[in-house]
Design a protein around this motif. Structure first.
Motif, mmCIF file in Angstrom:
data_model
loop_
_atom_site.group_PDB
_atom_site.id
_atom_site.type_symbol
_atom_site.label_atom_id
_atom_site.label_comp_id
_atom_site.label_asym_id
_atom_site.label_seq_id
_atom_site.Cartn_x
_atom_site.Cartn_y
_atom_site.Cartn_z
ATOM 1 N N ILE A 208 0.830 -1.201 0.000
ATOM 2 C CA ILE A 208 0.000 0.000 0.000
ATOM 3 C C ILE A 208 0.869 1.256 0.000
ATOM 4 C CG2 ILE A 208 -1.589 1.388 1.404
ATOM 5 C CD1 ILE A 208 -3.100 -1.106 2.083
ATOM 6 N N GLU A 209 1.907 1.260 0.804
ATOM 7 C CA GLU A 209 2.806 2.417 0.847
ATOM 8 C C GLU A 209 3.423 2.680 -0.525
ATOM 9 O OE1 GLU A 209 5.698 1.820 3.884
ATOM 10 O OE2 GLU A 209 4.231 1.823 5.520
ATOM 11 N N THR A 210 3.812 1.616 -1.204
ATOM 12 C CA THR A 210 4.412 1.764 -2.537
ATOM 13 C C THR A 210 3.398 2.280 -3.542
ATOM 14 O OG1 THR A 210 5.979 -0.029 -2.090
ATOM 15 C CG2 THR A 210 5.581 0.526 -4.399
ATOM 16 N N ALA A 211 2.186 1.732 -3.510
ATOM 17 C CA ALA A 211 1.155 2.096 -4.487
ATOM 18 C C ALA A 211 0.707 3.544 -4.344
ATOM 19 C CB ALA A 211 -0.045 1.165 -4.350
ATOM 20 N N VAL A 331 -5.821 -4.707 -1.111
ATOM 21 C CA VAL A 331 -4.527 -4.092 -1.442
ATOM 22 C C VAL A 331 -4.328 -4.087 -2.954
ATOM 23 C CG1 VAL A 331 -2.026 -4.299 -1.176
ATOM 24 C CG2 VAL A 331 -3.534 -4.720 0.776
ATOM 25 N N GLU A 332 -4.711 -5.171 -3.590
ATOM 26 C CA GLU A 332 -4.675 -5.248 -5.054
ATOM 27 C C GLU A 332 -5.548 -4.140 -5.648
ATOM 28 O OE1 GLU A 332 -7.147 -8.205 -7.888
ATOM 29 O OE2 GLU A 332 -5.682 -9.225 -6.620
ATOM 30 N N GLY A 333 -6.681 -3.864 -5.000
ATOM 31 C CA GLY A 333 -7.548 -2.791 -5.450
ATOM 32 C C GLY A 333 -6.873 -1.435 -5.373
ATOM 33 N N ALA A 338 -4.782 2.998 -8.224
ATOM 34 C CA ALA A 338 -3.688 3.965 -8.276
ATOM 35 C C ALA A 338 -3.038 3.972 -9.659
ATOM 36 C CB ALA A 338 -2.649 3.644 -7.207
ATOM 37 N N ALA A 339 -2.783 2.794 -10.204
ATOM 38 C CA ALA A 339 -2.180 2.702 -11.536
ATOM 39 C C ALA A 339 -3.100 3.292 -12.592
ATOM 40 C CB ALA A 339 -1.856 1.243 -11.868
ATOM 41 N N ALA A 347 -3.681 11.580 -11.144
ATOM 42 C CA ALA A 347 -3.052 11.258 -9.860
ATOM 43 C C ALA A 347 -2.227 12.416 -9.285
ATOM 44 C CB ALA A 347 -2.160 10.029 -10.019
ATOM 45 N N GLY A 348 -2.471 13.602 -9.746
ATOM 46 C CA GLY A 348 -1.772 14.767 -9.214
ATOM 47 C C GLY A 348 -0.478 15.056 -9.934
#
Length: 348
Positions: A208-211, A331-333, A338-339, A347-348
């Motif tokens: 999650i932190e990475t995504a 988490v996959e979600g 995010a991708a 995504a800013g």
């Protein structure tokens, strides 16, 4: 669903099976020999679970998991050899768990009868949803426990949740991944593999932190469509889609309802006009428009939806049903949404 009295004839056999299984050796530090007959080191394990006290006298060796979310946690903990059966699948098994899945019998693709579950002589039963272990489900928890079979319900389905109304219930406050992590830790403790549970949770947190690193979706609106085209099930504020939305800092266009999966008409959806549609890509066939392909075909031809911004620009993110439920695949979600936002330039 057969009543438990019809299965009482199995009680002696079931109880004897539990005692014998408790005496068997197992991996992951499970007890063996004379020590196992007394429960072994670390046993009994007692948990407070969804308003009930659950005591497991010895590490399970013939567990049955009644929902895919619970099953995939057990597989991820390396416990396929401790499972006697699984049931109620909406999607293909999570990648990396195919070998484990192939090694464990499926009692039923959907909800099994209590008789079929008891035929497996379980020494532990787990489920993701209260409806599975309640009236109208496989069997109430009390009926398994009367036969000496401890049961476990995912805390994601009872933490700050009211299941007395609609079939999917409503949330009194937003769900977080902590409830999923609690489930992992609980099941790891029940099976005597606590270090595996710690490692699994640490890995999920890192993903999650990475995504979500350096993502800003505060100006982006999302809509989550799970199933059904005629009366669509769309995500309210506070279930698993709420976790995804919160982690990304985005906004759910239906965050004004606390129902888990309210059914909302398409005219209202079009009026909310989300930036991105997160679409459940299910393999089951119990509703209309289960697959993502069918959902997109509907969206692009329905007069009420075909002119929505997300549809015109084909801003779709496809998720498994399990990623849209509160499971380790939530988490996959987070990762996939995010991708998707990054690929759409949102995504800013």
């Amino acid at each position: 669903m057969p009543s438990i009295p019809g299965a009482v004839r199995r009680t002696v056999m079931l109880t004897a099976g539990i005692v014998l299984l408790g005496a068997c050796g197992g991996e992951g530090g499970s007890p063996s020999g004379a020590a196992a007959e007394k429960g072994g080191a670390g046993y009994p394990v007692t948990l407070e679970n969804c308003g009930r006290t659950v005591t497991v006298e010895a590490a399970p060796h013939r567990a049955v998991s009644l929902n895919q979310g619970s099953t995939e946690i057990l597989f991820s903990l390396g416990l396929a050899d401790r499972l006697a059966g699984t049931a109620t699948w909406t999607d293909p098994v999570m990648k990396g768990l195919e070998e484990a899945d192939a090694a464990v019998p499926r009692i039923a693709e959907n909800q099994p009868s209590s008789e079929k579950v008891l035929d497996k002589e379980p020494d532990f039963v787990s489920a993701s949803f209260e409806s599975t272990l309640g009236k109208g489900g496989v069997a109430p928890r009390e009926q398994f426990e009367e036969l000496g079979v401890p049961t476990y319900l995912s805390p994601t389905d009872c933490t700050a949740k009211d299941n007395t109304g609609s079939s999917d219930g409503s949330r009194t406050k937003p769900l977080t991944m902590e409830s999923v992590y609690d489930e992992v830790h609980d099941l790891a403790e029940v099976f005597g593999v606590t270090e595996r549970g710690d490692a699994l949770v640490a890995g999920l947190r890192e993903r999650i932190e990475t995504a979500t690193a350096d993502i800003d979706a505060s100006d982006t609106t999302l809509l989550y469509w799970f199933a059904n085209s005629e009366a669509p099930y769309l995500a309210g504020c506070c279930g698993a889609p709420g976790i995804i939305t919160e982690e990304l800092g985005a906004k759910n266009v239906f965050d004004d309802t606390h129902e888990e999966w309210p059914q909302i008409n398409w005219e209202t959806v079009a009026d909310r006009n989300p930036d991105v549609l997160v679409i459940g890509d299910l393999t089951r066939k119990s509703q209309t428009a289960e697959s993502a392909e069918k959902k997109i075909e509907f969206l692009e031809t329905n007069p009420a939806t075909k002119n929505m911004d997300a549809v015109r620009h084909k801003r779709y993110v496809l998720l498994s049903g399990q990623a849209m439920n509160p499971t380790i695949r939530t988490v996959e979600g987070v990762e996939r949404v995010a991708a998707g936002l990054r690929s759409f330039g949102l995504a800013g």
